[in-house]
Design a protein around this motif. Structure first.
Motif, PDB file in Angstrom:
ATOM      1  N   ALA A  27       3.320 -15.007   4.652  1.00  0.00           N
ATOM      2  CA  ALA A  27       3.199 -13.937   3.634  1.00  0.00           C
ATOM      3  C   ALA A  27       1.969 -13.556   3.157  1.00  0.00           C
ATOM      4  O   ALA A  27       1.372 -12.528   2.828  1.00  0.00           O
ATOM      5  CB  ALA A  27       3.997 -14.461   2.446  1.00  0.00           C
ATOM      6  N   VAL A  28       1.290 -14.776   2.952  1.00  0.00           N
ATOM      7  CA  VAL A  28      -0.469 -14.395   2.669  1.00  0.00           C
ATOM      8  C   VAL A  28      -1.185 -13.722   3.518  1.00  0.00           C
ATOM      9  O   VAL A  28      -1.946 -12.780   3.178  1.00  0.00           O
ATOM     10  CB  VAL A  28      -0.982 -15.856   2.372  1.00  0.00           C
ATOM     11  N   ALA A  29      -0.886 -13.966   4.884  1.00  0.00           N
ATOM     12  CA  ALA A  29      -1.781 -13.039   5.917  1.00  0.00           C
ATOM     13  C   ALA A  29      -1.311 -11.767   5.754  1.00  0.00           C
ATOM     14  O   ALA A  29      -2.128 -10.934   5.893  1.00  0.00           O
ATOM     15  CB  ALA A  29      -1.414 -13.853   7.409  1.00  0.00           C
ATOM     16  N   LEU A  30       0.105 -11.582   5.601  1.00  0.00           N
ATOM     17  CA  LEU A  30       0.334 -10.068   5.388  1.00  0.00           C
ATOM     18  C   LEU A  30       0.069  -9.449   4.283  1.00  0.00           C
ATOM     19  O   LEU A  30      -0.478  -8.267   4.389  1.00  0.00           O
ATOM     20  CB  LEU A  30       2.004 -10.008   5.563  1.00  0.00           C
ATOM     21  N   ALA A  31      -0.130 -10.098   3.142  1.00  0.00           N
ATOM     22  CA  ALA A  31      -0.901  -9.763   1.818  1.00  0.00           C
ATOM     23  C   ALA A  31      -1.944  -9.171   2.399  1.00  0.00           C
ATOM     24  O   ALA A  31      -2.572  -8.173   1.714  1.00  0.00           O
ATOM     25  CB  ALA A  31      -0.381 -10.687   0.798  1.00  0.00           C
ATOM     26  N   LEU A  32      -3.086  -9.997   2.848  1.00  0.00           N
ATOM     27  CA  LEU A  32      -4.359  -9.898   3.004  1.00  0.00           C
ATOM     28  C   LEU A  32      -4.436  -8.634   4.201  1.00  0.00           C
ATOM     29  O   LEU A  32      -5.542  -7.680   3.730  1.00  0.00           O
ATOM     30  CB  LEU A  32      -4.887 -11.065   3.641  1.00  0.00           C
ATOM     31  N   ILE A  33      -3.650  -8.574   5.132  1.00  0.00           N
ATOM     32  CA  ILE A  33      -3.933  -7.326   5.893  1.00  0.00           C
ATOM     33  C   ILE A  33      -3.387  -6.140   5.199  1.00  0.00           C
ATOM     34  O   ILE A  33      -4.049  -5.163   5.263  1.00  0.00           O
ATOM     35  CB  ILE A  33      -2.829  -7.630   7.088  1.00  0.00           C
ATOM     36  N   GLY A  34      -2.468  -6.113   4.405  1.00  0.00           N
ATOM     37  CA  GLY A  34      -1.969  -5.103   3.776  1.00  0.00           C
ATOM     38  C   GLY A  34      -2.946  -4.409   2.663  1.00  0.00           C
ATOM     39  O   GLY A  34      -2.966  -3.339   2.573  1.00  0.00           O
ATOM     40  N   LEU A  35      -3.469  -5.432   1.917  1.00  0.00           N
ATOM     41  CA  LEU A  35      -4.545  -5.212   0.969  1.00  0.00           C
ATOM     42  C   LEU A  35      -5.754  -4.503   1.611  1.00  0.00           C
ATOM     43  O   LEU A  35      -6.211  -3.413   1.169  1.00  0.00           O
ATOM     44  CB  LEU A  35      -4.931  -6.304   0.239  1.00  0.00           C
ATOM     45  N   VAL A  36      -6.272  -4.968   2.648  1.00  0.00           N
ATOM     46  CA  VAL A  36      -7.531  -4.461   3.470  1.00  0.00           C
ATOM     47  C   VAL A  36      -7.043  -2.962   3.930  1.00  0.00           C
ATOM     48  O   VAL A  36      -7.828  -2.018   3.601  1.00  0.00           O
ATOM     49  CB  VAL A  36      -8.006  -5.593   4.331  1.00  0.00           C
ATOM     50  N   ALA A  37      -5.893  -3.003   4.438  1.00  0.00           N
ATOM     51  CA  ALA A  37      -5.758  -1.869   5.226  1.00  0.00           C
ATOM     52  C   ALA A  37      -5.418  -0.597   4.120  1.00  0.00           C
ATOM     53  O   ALA A  37      -5.905   0.609   4.279  1.00  0.00           O
ATOM     54  CB  ALA A  37      -4.293  -1.856   5.938  1.00  0.00           C
ATOM     55  N   ALA A  38      -4.824  -0.923   2.890  1.00  0.00           N
ATOM     56  CA  ALA A  38      -4.486  -0.046   1.893  1.00  0.00           C
ATOM     57  C   ALA A  38      -5.980   0.333   1.071  1.00  0.00           C
ATOM     58  O   ALA A  38      -6.154   1.526   1.092  1.00  0.00           O
ATOM     59  CB  ALA A  38      -3.717  -0.538   0.853  1.00  0.00           C
ATOM     60  N   VAL A  83      -8.789   0.455   2.887  1.00  0.00           N
ATOM     61  CA  VAL A  83      -9.579   1.188   3.863  1.00  0.00           C
ATOM     62  C   VAL A  83      -8.799   2.602   3.681  1.00  0.00           C
ATOM     63  O   VAL A  83      -9.758   3.475   3.831  1.00  0.00           O
ATOM     64  CB  VAL A  83      -9.653   0.624   5.176  1.00  0.00           C
ATOM     65  N   LEU A  84      -7.641   2.826   3.848  1.00  0.00           N
ATOM     66  CA  LEU A  84      -7.088   3.865   3.945  1.00  0.00           C
ATOM     67  C   LEU A  84      -7.144   4.808   2.807  1.00  0.00           C
ATOM     68  O   LEU A  84      -7.423   5.838   2.758  1.00  0.00           O
ATOM     69  CB  LEU A  84      -5.472   3.940   4.382  1.00  0.00           C
ATOM     70  N   LEU A  85      -7.181   4.092   1.425  1.00  0.00           N
ATOM     71  CA  LEU A  85      -7.478   4.875   0.293  1.00  0.00           C
ATOM     72  C   LEU A  85      -8.846   4.902   0.066  1.00  0.00           C
ATOM     73  O   LEU A  85      -8.996   5.743  -1.135  1.00  0.00           O
ATOM     74  CB  LEU A  85      -6.585   4.225  -0.803  1.00  0.00           C
ATOM     75  N   ARG A  86      -9.685   4.309   0.699  1.00  0.00           N
ATOM     76  CA  ARG A  86     -11.135   4.699   0.573  1.00  0.00           C
ATOM     77  C   ARG A  86     -11.665   4.104  -0.735  1.00  0.00           C
ATOM     78  O   ARG A  86     -12.338   4.637  -1.582  1.00  0.00           O
ATOM     79  CB  ARG A  86     -11.601   5.957   0.715  1.00  0.00           C
ATOM     80  N   LEU A  87     -10.983   2.848  -1.279  1.00  0.00           N
ATOM     81  CA  LEU A  87     -11.157   2.373  -2.555  1.00  0.00           C
ATOM     82  C   LEU A  87     -12.702   1.717  -2.467  1.00  0.00           C
ATOM     83  O   LEU A  87     -13.226   1.229  -1.493  1.00  0.00           O
ATOM     84  CB  LEU A  87     -10.206   1.386  -2.778  1.00  0.00           C
ATOM     85  N   PRO A  88     -13.484   1.699  -3.469  1.00  0.00           N
ATOM     86  CA  PRO A  88     -14.846   1.069  -3.709  1.00  0.00           C
ATOM     87  C   PRO A  88     -14.656  -0.483  -3.161  1.00  0.00           C
ATOM     88  O   PRO A  88     -13.631  -1.059  -3.632  1.00  0.00           O
ATOM     89  CB  PRO A  88     -15.310   1.265  -4.965  1.00  0.00           C
ATOM     90  N   ASP A  89     -15.645  -1.030  -2.656  1.00  0.00           N
ATOM     91  CA  ASP A  89     -15.518  -2.425  -2.298  1.00  0.00           C
ATOM     92  C   ASP A  89     -15.576  -3.313  -3.487  1.00  0.00           C
ATOM     93  O   ASP A  89     -14.896  -4.599  -3.467  1.00  0.00           O
ATOM     94  CB  ASP A  89     -16.827  -2.706  -1.437  1.00  0.00           C
ATOM     95  N   SER A  90     -16.018  -2.971  -4.724  1.00  0.00           N
ATOM     96  CA  SER A  90     -15.966  -3.583  -5.874  1.00  0.00           C
ATOM     97  C   SER A  90     -14.582  -3.828  -6.334  1.00  0.00           C
ATOM     98  O   SER A  90     -14.282  -4.716  -7.186  1.00  0.00           O
ATOM     99  CB  SER A  90     -16.827  -3.099  -6.899  1.00  0.00           C
ATOM    100  N   TRP A 127     -11.538  -4.038  -4.130  1.00  0.00           N
ATOM    101  CA  TRP A 127     -10.490  -4.471  -3.246  1.00  0.00           C
ATOM    102  C   TRP A 127     -11.176  -5.901  -2.707  1.00  0.00           C
ATOM    103  O   TRP A 127     -10.448  -7.004  -2.358  1.00  0.00           O
ATOM    104  CB  TRP A 127     -10.158  -3.789  -2.288  1.00  0.00           C
ATOM    105  N   VAL A 128     -12.324  -6.245  -2.674  1.00  0.00           N
ATOM    106  CA  VAL A 128     -13.049  -7.447  -2.283  1.00  0.00           C
ATOM    107  C   VAL A 128     -12.768  -8.539  -3.033  1.00  0.00           C
ATOM    108  O   VAL A 128     -12.453  -9.740  -2.650  1.00  0.00           O
ATOM    109  CB  VAL A 128     -14.448  -7.438  -1.906  1.00  0.00           C
TER     110      VAL A 128
END
Length: 105
Positions: free
Chosen positions: A38-49, A51-58, A60-61
């Motif tokens: 579940a944690v792995a899927l949350a991390l992958i989903g968070l990073v994918a979202a 990147v796709l939404l072009r959020l600033p690094d400050s 989502w990191v």
């Protein structure tokens, strides 16, 4: 009293208690494996979202760091002996340091 059991004393318990301990340990391992996925899927989903939404690094990191630390804390807090509650060794340990119950399959 918590503490290591002397090596010359046998581990107390009947076959029924050992089976119950094994079942509890297996259930704990499965719960930790599901939580890890579940944690792995949350991390992958968070990073994918992000990147796709072009959020600033400050934005989502720090969220990725928080999810990773929360998963680690959950893992460390829940890897305990079902019989005595003592923290189990993560590497190389074959018995519980608290009660002496075998943890290897």
């Amino acid at each position: 009293m918590r503490g290591p059991m002397p090596p010359d004393e046998p581990v107390p318990g009947s076959d029924e208690e050992r089976r119950a301990f094994r079942a509890a340990l297996t259930a704990r391992r499965e719960r930790l494996a599901h939580a890890g996925r579940a944690v792995a899927l949350a991390l992958i989903g968070l990073v994918a979202a992000a990147v796709l939404l072009r959020l600033p690094d400050s934005w989502w990191v720090p969220a990725v760091g928080f999810v990773a630390l929360a998963g680690l804390v959950f893992r460390l807090a829940n890897w305990k002996c079902p019989a005595c509650g003592e923290r189990l060794p993560t590497r190389g340990g074959r018995v519980c340091p608290g009660c002496g119950a075998a943890i290897d399959d």
